[in-house]
Design a protein around this motif. Sequence first.
Motif, short mmCIF file in Angstrom:
data_model
loop_
_atom_site.label_atom_id
_atom_site.label_comp_id
_atom_site.label_asym_id
_atom_site.label_seq_id
_atom_site.Cartn_x
_atom_site.Cartn_y
_atom_site.Cartn_z
N ASP A 174 -28.11 -79.69 -111.20
CA ASP A 174 -28.53 -78.66 -110.24
C ASP A 174 -29.91 -78.12 -110.64
O ASP A 174 -30.03 -77.39 -111.63
N PRO A 175 -30.95 -78.44 -109.86
CA PRO A 175 -32.29 -77.94 -110.20
C PRO A 175 -32.37 -76.41 -110.19
O PRO A 175 -33.23 -75.83 -110.86
N ALA A 217 -37.23 -79.56 -117.31
CA ALA A 217 -37.29 -79.67 -115.85
C ALA A 217 -36.58 -80.89 -115.30
O ALA A 217 -36.31 -80.97 -114.09
N ILE A 246 -39.02 -77.42 -104.45
CA ILE A 246 -38.31 -76.23 -104.88
C ILE A 246 -39.33 -75.17 -105.22
O ILE A 246 -40.17 -75.37 -106.08
N MET A 260 -37.65 -71.08 -112.39
CA MET A 260 -38.05 -72.46 -112.65
C MET A 260 -38.09 -72.67 -114.17
O MET A 260 -38.36 -71.73 -114.92
N TYR A 293 -40.55 -79.01 -108.39
CA TYR A 293 -40.93 -77.59 -108.42
C TYR A 293 -42.39 -77.46 -108.00
O TYR A 293 -43.25 -78.22 -108.46
N ARG A 333 -31.74 -75.01 -113.75
CA ARG A 333 -32.51 -75.52 -114.89
C ARG A 333 -33.44 -74.48 -115.50
O ARG A 333 -33.95 -74.67 -116.61
N GLU A 354 -33.55 -84.18 -115.29
CA GLU A 354 -32.10 -84.26 -115.09
C GLU A 354 -31.33 -84.00 -116.38
O GLU A 354 -30.13 -83.70 -116.34
N ASN A 365 -40.76 -83.09 -110.78
CA ASN A 365 -39.33 -82.75 -110.72
C ASN A 365 -38.98 -81.85 -109.54
O ASN A 365 -37.88 -81.29 -109.49
#
Length: 399
Positions: free
Chosen positions: A292-293, A285, A3, A75, A248, A296, A287, A246
């Motif tokens: 939905d990342p 960062a 991501i 992020m 990113y 976050r 769950e 995670n």
Amino acid sequence: MEINTFRESNQFTYSWHAIGAGLLASFVGFASTFTLIVQALINAGATQQQAATGLMAVSIAMGLAGILLSFKYRMPVSVAWSTPGAALLLGLGVVKGGFSTTTGALIMAAFMLTLAGLWKPLSRAINKIPSGIANAMLAGIILNLCVAPVHALAAYPLYIAPVLIVWLIMLKIKRMLAIPAAAITTLAVIYFTAKVGNIHAGDIMPHFILVKPEFTFSGFISIAVPLFIVTMASQNIPGMAVLSVNGYKPDAAPLFTSTGVSSLFAAPFGGPAIGLAAITAAICAGEEAGADPGKRYWAGIVCGVAYLFYGLAAGAATRFISISPPVLIEAVAGLALMGALGNSLMNALSDKENRDATVITFLITIGGHAFFGIGGAFWGLVAGLAMTFFLRQRQLKAA
């Protein structure tokens, strides 16, 4: 899944999970170690008002940095004060020149943190320091602090016993909340045993006090360089790793630069260095901040906003701490650093190739002896690197 940024149409929609995670992260980050920050500044020569200013400045700086970085990159970027750096200050005590010299060193460390993002060779040079050496230096810095609960139990058993009991219970129930719970218990003990009535409104009102810095070579070597190294090695690099785990993948350079600039804002007020968070970053960062990342990043924003409010309470927190026995506050700081000590020792000794060098680094650092006005942390690092180089050269000749 990697991501990088989030530009979907729902990028501004919030997530209650992310908001909750951000509030939890801010509470854990502040309550766990704010006593360490205050005690470190006072031990470095700050007055009560200067310590309150330093805590307020660093809280506001990392709050603003977390909000802006999380919003800009979409992020969950968590920013935190350098806990190992505060431990370094606490271990050094008052240096020659007093708090003015310490402030000058904080400014120089902040400048180097900024430079690490702008000039990549510097960050690459830090990355080349063996992990075992850096961890051994950190372990040597914080070991004495981790013994503080034992000293407190011997000196003030009725004060520290409730704190330790709450800490042990919370370790079993919810490990992440063990230190915040211990900190709250400590404040309760102080409230019921100290003369809280002596606290006046003028003592707790937030206000900034600039410290006139003094830039000295001994301050640069003894404080600025070790502070820069432990912040990079124990905050920025692990913080990047947590984001990467995670999914990113941000560019490290602007994050390092931004946290360095934030440190430059806080340093003239006596605020310690700022870097990327590691433990609280995992809260924001992961769950726990929602499925939905892409949403976050709200955890990073909410965490930053909460730090702004905590900063306004710095005066009250500092005044409250000042009426308690110093060993009690150091005990809570020691509990907060036990996890860091365990991880540092494990990482240092797991480096079998450089184990002799890491042990030498650890022993010289914990010795704390200053030579030529330069503290033990720097000499521990130098000795470890020199021994690593010597042993590698010997292995090359044998081959």
